[in-house]
Design a protein around this motif. Structure first.
Motif, mmCIF file in Angstrom:
data_model
loop_
_atom_site.group_PDB
_atom_site.id
_atom_site.type_symbol
_atom_site.label_atom_id
_atom_site.label_comp_id
_atom_site.label_asym_id
_atom_site.label_seq_id
_atom_site.Cartn_x
_atom_site.Cartn_y
_atom_site.Cartn_z
ATOM 1 N N ALA A 115 -0.755 8.214 -5.749
ATOM 2 C CA ALA A 115 -1.785 7.560 -5.542
ATOM 3 C C ALA A 115 -2.832 7.368 -6.737
ATOM 4 O O ALA A 115 -3.758 6.551 -6.871
ATOM 5 C CB ALA A 115 -2.548 7.769 -4.382
ATOM 6 N N VAL B 240 0.567 4.186 -2.839
ATOM 7 C CA VAL B 240 0.158 5.711 -2.626
ATOM 8 C C VAL B 240 1.347 6.601 -2.280
ATOM 9 O O VAL B 240 0.968 7.809 -2.394
ATOM 10 C CB VAL B 240 -0.845 5.458 -1.381
ATOM 11 C CG1 VAL B 240 -2.035 4.859 -1.547
ATOM 12 C CG2 VAL B 240 -0.137 5.139 -0.146
ATOM 13 N N CYS B 241 2.519 6.181 -1.906
ATOM 14 C CA CYS B 241 3.614 7.239 -1.582
ATOM 15 C C CYS B 241 4.725 7.109 -2.428
ATOM 16 O O CYS B 241 5.360 8.037 -2.327
ATOM 17 C CB CYS B 241 3.777 6.932 -0.278
ATOM 18 S SG CYS B 241 2.633 7.458 1.273
ATOM 19 N N ILE C 76 -2.382 6.986 3.583
ATOM 20 C CA ILE C 76 -1.604 8.343 3.502
ATOM 21 C C ILE C 76 -1.360 9.037 4.644
ATOM 22 O O ILE C 76 -0.344 9.476 5.091
ATOM 23 C CB ILE C 76 -1.991 9.363 2.310
ATOM 24 C CG1 ILE C 76 -2.208 8.483 1.061
ATOM 25 C CG2 ILE C 76 -1.204 10.459 2.207
ATOM 26 C CD1 ILE C 76 -2.842 9.482 -0.362
ATOM 27 N N CYS D 69 6.137 10.837 1.800
ATOM 28 C CA CYS D 69 4.935 10.259 0.903
ATOM 29 C C CYS D 69 4.564 11.478 -0.101
ATOM 30 O O CYS D 69 4.504 12.597 0.127
ATOM 31 C CB CYS D 69 3.434 10.389 1.593
ATOM 32 S SG CYS D 69 2.049 9.417 0.775
ATOM 33 N N THR E 250 0.785 -1.253 -0.090
ATOM 34 C CA THR E 250 0.095 0.050 -0.154
ATOM 35 C C THR E 250 0.828 1.359 0.082
ATOM 36 O O THR E 250 0.477 2.160 -0.658
ATOM 37 C CB THR E 250 -1.031 0.052 1.093
ATOM 38 O OG1 THR E 250 -1.936 -1.267 1.204
ATOM 39 C CG2 THR E 250 -1.841 1.413 1.205
ATOM 40 N N MET F 40 -7.430 4.372 1.117
ATOM 41 C CA MET F 40 -6.096 4.765 0.686
ATOM 42 C C MET F 40 -5.958 6.151 1.302
ATOM 43 O O MET F 40 -4.763 6.243 1.550
ATOM 44 C CB MET F 40 -6.354 4.951 -1.020
ATOM 45 C CG MET F 40 -6.415 3.546 -1.676
ATOM 46 S SD MET F 40 -4.843 2.879 -1.952
ATOM 47 C CE MET F 40 -4.398 3.482 -3.529
ATOM 48 N N SER F 41 -6.880 6.955 1.350
ATOM 49 C CA SER F 41 -6.519 8.398 2.174
ATOM 50 C C SER F 41 -6.417 8.162 3.363
ATOM 51 O O SER F 41 -5.142 8.680 3.885
ATOM 52 C CB SER F 41 -7.994 9.138 1.847
ATOM 53 O OG SER F 41 -8.311 9.173 0.496
#
Length: 271
Positions: free
Chosen positions: A170, A107-108, A223, A233, A103, A219-220
């Motif tokens: 992301a 995303v990062c 982060i 990130c 993950t 996902m949010s």
């Protein structure tokens, strides 16, 4: 981070996907164009809302248009586009998700990345302008236009435009949205062809949309979690904050729509 540093890792060939020649484009120039012309997006959204308001007034005392054939081609076209986006966008994300701490990589972390993913991410962002045409069919056919519909279209265009401006890491998970739309537009095309579809299919589609939004919340939240840990990130505050709020609002709207449309209490009320 400098723009050149953000996109220097893009390559034509990788172990998860090979970009075709037409998918190789000037990413830095395109990002700069998006950043310098955000006013275009705001103008499009403004004209969209303006057109809805006056379109409804204009159609109030006019007979509804049928538009069966255009609607069939419209939905099948968007379904085909969504399928292609899914197939081209999914390899890179799955490759990164399969890594340890997957993950975080999705995303990062910018690496690895490929032109094919970038190109179809751009196409998906631009398709949100085209998808505003969905509302024209509703207005011209005098169907019920709910707030969820127009808010969803306007806000999604905003998120995708800003996301491409910042070239957010992301954004590589865009295939999730394309995957859902593959089924959604196929369903609409079949309905336009007057093919009888069980209500369970419509319910399953709404459930799929809710799952997509739960994935967006995940996902949010991831982060925010990574940032709280002090990990770097490559995401920007504007997209993290506003994107998280919009996805949360979408989730509330869709859950409410699901309850109103499919709950046993509502069925009793309709009977």
């Amino acid at each position: 981070m400098e723009l050149s540093e953000e996109v220097k890792f893009v390559d034509r060939v990788s172990e998860f996907v090979v970009a075709y020649d037409f998918e190789v484009y000037d990413i830095i120039w395109t990002i700069n164009w998006f950043r310098e012309h955000r006013i275009i997006m705001y103008t499009i959204v403004g004209l969209y809302l303006f057109s809805i308001y006056f379109g409804l007034k204009w159609m109030k005392h006019r007979p509804a248009y049928t538009l069966t054939r255009p609607l069939i081609f419209w939905n099948f076209g968007l379904a085909l586009f969504s399928i292609i986006c899914t197939l081209r966008g999914i390899p890179e994300a799955l490759y990164n998700f399969s890594k340890p701490d997957g993950t975080y990589h999705v995303v990062c972390v910018g690496l690895p990345h490929n032109f094919a993913t970038s190109f179809w991410g751009l196409m998906l962002a631009l398709s949100k302008i085209v998808e505003l045409g969905d509302t024209a069919f509703i207005v011209l056919r005098k169907q019920k236009l709910i707030a969820l519909h127009w808010f969803h279209h306007a806000a999604t265009l905003w998120m995708c435009w800003i996301g491409y401006e910042y070239y957010e890491t992301a954004g590589r998970a865009f295939f999730v949205n394309a995957f859902v739309h593959s089924f959604m537009y196929s369903y609409y095309a079949l309905k336009a062809m007057k093919i009888k579809i069980p209500k369970k299919v419509s319910q399953a589609l709404t459930t799929l949309q809710i799952i997509q939004l739960i994935f967006g919340v995940y996902m949010s939240s991831s982060i925010v979690y990574f940032l709280a840990q002090g990990r770097s990130c490559r995401m920007h505050f504007e997209t993290i904050s506003m994107g998280g709020i919009i996805i949360g609002v979408f989730l509330v709207f869709f859950v409410r729509f699901y309850i109103d449309s499919y709950s046993s209490k509502e069925k009793i009320k309709k009977k």
